[in-house]
Design a protein around this motif. Structure first.
Motif, PDB file in Angstrom:
ATOM      1  N   VAL A 191       0.893  -1.246   0.028  1.00  0.00           N
ATOM      2  CA  VAL A 191      -0.046   0.184   0.079  1.00  0.00           C
ATOM      3  C   VAL A 191       0.845   1.282   0.128  1.00  0.00           C
ATOM      4  O   VAL A 191       1.657   1.256   0.909  1.00  0.00           O
ATOM      5  N   LYS A 235       0.832  -2.050  -5.135  1.00  0.00           N
ATOM      6  CA  LYS A 235      -0.438  -2.691  -5.880  1.00  0.00           C
ATOM      7  C   LYS A 235      -1.646  -1.764  -5.490  1.00  0.00           C
ATOM      8  O   LYS A 235      -2.480  -1.575  -6.096  1.00  0.00           O
ATOM      9  N   THR A 236      -1.684  -0.950  -4.268  1.00  0.00           N
ATOM     10  CA  THR A 236      -2.661  -0.303  -3.830  1.00  0.00           C
ATOM     11  C   THR A 236      -2.350   1.194  -3.375  1.00  0.00           C
ATOM     12  O   THR A 236      -1.313   1.491  -2.948  1.00  0.00           O
ATOM     13  N   THR A 282      -4.773  -0.614  -7.573  1.00  0.00           N
ATOM     14  CA  THR A 282      -6.039  -0.364  -7.104  1.00  0.00           C
ATOM     15  C   THR A 282      -6.005   0.779  -6.057  1.00  0.00           C
ATOM     16  O   THR A 282      -4.988   1.236  -5.496  1.00  0.00           O
ATOM     17  N   ILE A 327      -7.952   3.516  -3.764  1.00  0.00           N
ATOM     18  CA  ILE A 327      -9.076   3.663  -2.388  1.00  0.00           C
ATOM     19  C   ILE A 327      -8.881   5.161  -2.102  1.00  0.00           C
ATOM     20  O   ILE A 327      -8.035   5.894  -1.861  1.00  0.00           O
ATOM     21  N   LYS A 359      -7.592   0.525   6.046  1.00  0.00           N
ATOM     22  CA  LYS A 359      -6.994  -0.277   4.900  1.00  0.00           C
ATOM     23  C   LYS A 359      -5.542  -0.630   4.946  1.00  0.00           C
ATOM     24  O   LYS A 359      -5.078  -1.750   4.535  1.00  0.00           O
TER      25      LYS A 359
END
Length: 774
Positions: A699, A730-731, A754, A756, A767
């Motif tokens: 993250v 990845k996020t 991804t 958020i 998260k």
């Protein structure tokens, strides 16, 4: 003293003329009243009173229009002329003053107090008479208007009053001055007055004579120079010698006429050329004028290239030279489309902003080619003198025009594509502020009358298409940034870099190193490895250097005869470029406590930033290291205060600040770091350290946080996202208000990440934090 008697006589008004006593002269009389007055005088005793009108333009004068003092005269002769006027011969007798008027018979009849000059003489009068005669003799020698015989006539006069009157009548005086002498009854005063007047006239005549002699000498010298110059021209013409100034002036005249300058500027150039012709060649001013004229004739005033308004061709050229950069290409094609419809559009002022090596300069060159315009580049890096933009005054030694005018001369047309490279690198000091001087250049409403200190005449820049480049918009002053349309180039994705390397950089390097595709071949996986393990940048400059290194080593292998053909793959790439310099993906290898990954924006593009927090027994001391700027220090203080005020919600010991010292560190301490987007990253690392929960290594996050936990939007999202993608994250957690910016991120990157969207720190912690440490 004067003797006085009374007499009644007809009045004859004079215009622009005055008669002194003892004067004999002819008068032409035409006015009806004046004729009646003459006839009356002839019927009586031939006596008539002459006085001058104050305004000679009045045809029907009244009592107020005459001077009261005049001359009593006797009509000696009268003759009628064929044109109806009457010519009379009159002799002045004595002065007289009008005491009363009568207008019963259609003309004026006046009662006059007559004065005759006293004939008594004394030594003072004799001295005044001698002085006057002496001055009058000198005056006659200086003046050509009075004959020498006049002095002989005047010298015999013995009466002092008559002498003053006769001499005054020969002087070029105005009517008011003559009337003033007439009205002066005291003889000594009258003599002194005439002496003063004649003395002044002498001085004036002496000055006139000096000026005349000076003018004559000047004219003689000018005529001599003209004669010699004409002779020199004739000699040069016969010899066919064009090396002299004459041939030079002829050449410059021809160039001025052919330059197509506006009329006022051409007049200035010809005026300077006339000065140049007169100034000696050895004079320093001669070269100054020559240089100025040559600058004027070398500038493009009307010459322009015709735009090639073919959108399909332009699009093909832009696509051929650059991979990606869709926004910039679209903006150029829009300009072409509008130009094709209107056929008249002021040149736009674009600013390509982005990290080094993303192709800003080469893109401007491609735009010029697509338009069919000339291209000129001016580097502004390090410019801190205003005269670099506006030029120097011609009075300075070594003066020359500014970079803008020099660039226009180099371009050769009035509508080039003009690249202002590194506009953010200009600075100001005691020599002026060049960025302020650029305001006029980059304002479409002002640059049609751009003023350069050296040229001095206005120059039209409105047809120029200005393209500026910058790495850091924050260093450009607000008014200057407002003049330009900012187009941001964030950087390239891995896929884009591989394509650029394969289709643009490698063919160029092969050509530069004398290689061909048959001699050196790179497999697709080799391109990917070079991008991943040997470069870490937003642009492609380092990538190009790595390809150049491969080409050099391949050239050595081929020239030495070891191999005829070299193929680069993932297996042998380290033989050419050495050990891998970077680890692909900077994300942590495993989840850790107190370590979070932030996304940063730098002048060379996006980058990832590790925030580390450690606890040690203490009394709540907060230590910040890593060469942080003031903004990041405040973000850390805000995170610390937020955690303290929300200990219950976060599940943290309420008295942690009494038990622990907190150390927040950002690695790579030698690199300065600052910015407002590290708020949620610091808070996450701090909460992780205090709760013992891991931070998800995949993250990355960016966002500014308030003291109440709200997450505020940030800038540079595209650059930050590209850096996250490079680092293997990845996020990405980002502020809710930045949702609109996601569309700017390349589709290939969006598919692998991804996103958020959060509006409060609670959502971030939910998260980012995973299971507790055992």
């Amino acid at each position: 003293m004067a003797n006085q008697t009374k007499r009644t006589v007809p009045l004859l008004p004079l215009r622009g003329l005055l008669v002194y006593p003892t004067m004999v002269l002819h008068l032409d009389v035409g006015r009806e009243r004046s004729v009646q007055a003459l006839e009356k005088a002839m019927m009586d005793d031939h006596m008539i009173f002459l006085t001058t009108q104050k305004d000679s333009d009045i045809d029907e004068p009244t009592q107020d229009d005459f001077y009261e003092m005049g001359t009593l005269t006797k009509v000696k002769q009268m003759l009628k002329l064929p044109n109806g006027t009457i010519r009379v011969l009159v002799e002045g007798l004595n002065r007289g003053t009008i005491s009363s008027y009568s207008n019963d018979q259609g003309f004026y009849e006046v009662e006059v107090d007559e004065y005759s000059d006293s004939e008594q003489k004394d030594s003072e009068l004799d001295a005044l008479m001698r002085t006057l005669l002496n001055y009058f003799e000198q005056y006659i020698k200086l003046s050509k208007k009075v004959s020498a015989e006049t002095y002989s006539t005047v010298a015999d006069i013995e009466e002092p009053g008559r002498l003053a009157d006769i001499i005054a009548s020969h002087l070029p005086l105005k009517i008011k001055e003559k009337q003033h002498i007439l009205e002066t009854q005291d003889i000594k005063e009258r003599l002194q007055m005439v002496i003063e007047i004649i003395n002044n006239e002498k001085e004036v005549l002496s000055l006139e004579k000096k000026i005349g002699q000076r003018v004559k000498r000047s004219m003689e010298r000018t005529q001599k120079e003209y004669y010699l110059r004409e002779q020199m021209k004739a000699i040069q013409k016969e010899l066919g010698d064009k090396e002299g100034k004459t041939g030079e002036v002829e050449d410059l005249t021809m160039k001025i006429e052919e330059a197509g300058m506006p009329e006022d500027i051409e007049a200035t150039a010809l005026k300077e050329l006339a000065r140049y012709e007169k100034v000696p060649s050895s004079s320093a001013e001669s070269s100054v004028i020559r240089n100025y004229i040559e600058w004027l004739v070398s500038l493009p005033w009307t010459k322009e290239t015709e735009d090639q308004l073919d959108i399909n061709r332009s699009e093909m050229i832009l696509d051929r030279d650059h991979y990606g950069l869709e926004k910039v290409k679209e903006r150029v094609l829009e300009y072409l489309a509008v130009q094709q419809l209107t056929r008249s559009l002021k040149g736009p002022i674009l600013c390509l902003a982005g990290p080094p090596g993303v192709g800003k300069t080469s893109l401007a060159r491609s735009v010029a080619e697509s338009l069919g315009r000339n291209f000129v580049r001016v580097s502004l890096g390090g410019v801190r003198d205003e005269s670099e933009i506006r030029g120097h005054r011609r009075t300075y030694v070594g003066a020359m025009p500014g970079r803008i005018i020099r660039g226009m001369k180099k371009a050769g047309t009035v509508n080039p594509v003009f690249l202002l490279d590194e506009i953010d690198k200009m600075s100001s000091d005691f020599r002026g502020d060049p960025s302020s001087a650029m305001l006029e250049v980059l304002d479409p409403e002002q640059n049609s009358n751009f003023s350069d200190h050296y040229i001095e005449e206005t120059y039209d820049l409105s047809k120029v298409m200005f393209i500026a480049t910058a790495n850091d918009l924050s260093t450009i002053p607000g008014p200057l940034r407002d003049r330009m349309e900012i187009i941001t180039i964030a950087g390239y994705t891995e896929i884009e870099k591989v394509n650029i390397a394969k289709h643009h950089l490698l063919p160029k390097q092969l050509s530069d190193h004398g290689l061909t595709k048959s001699k050196l071949q790179l497999k697709d996986e080799a391109f990917v490895d070079i991008v991943r393990y040997y470069t870490r940048e937003a642009g492609v400059r380092s990538l190009e250097r790595q390809l150049a290194a491969i080409c050099r080593k391949a050239a050595k292998i081929i020239v030495s005869g070891s191999k005829k053909r070299v193929t680069i793959t993932s297996r042998n790439i380290e033989e050419f470029l050495g050990k891998k310099k970077f680890r692909y993906g900077q994300a942590e290898l495993e989840n850790q406590v107190g370590v979070s990954t932030g996304l940063a924006y730098t002048s060379v593009g996006g980058d990832t930033l590790q925030i580390e927090v450690s606890l040690a027994p203490g009394k709540g001391k907060l230590v910040l290291t890593g060469k942080l700027g003031d903004v990041m220090k405040e973000s850390a203080q805000t995170a610390f205060s937020f955690v303290r005020s929300n200990t219950k919600t976060l599940g943290i010991d309420e008295k942690f600040h009494e038990k622990y010292d907190i150390h927040i560190h950002v690695p790579e301490g030698a690199v300065p770091k600052d910015g407002p987007s590290a708020g949620i990253t610091i808070t996450t690392a701090l909460v992780s350290a205090l709760t013992g929960k891991y931070v998800d290594r995949e993250v990355g996050m960016t966002g500014e946080m308030t003291l109440r936990g709200r997450v505020l939007p940030i800038g540079g999202l595209k650059e930050k996202t590209l850096s996250a993608h490079r680092a293997g994250i990845k996020t990405v957690i980002l502020p809710k208000d930045n949702e609109k910016d996601i569309d700017d991120i390349p589709e290939s990157v969006r598919e692998e990440l991804t996103f958020i969207l959060v509006s409060h720190i609670d959502q971030v912690l939910e998260k980012a934090l995973v299971g507790e440490k055992k």
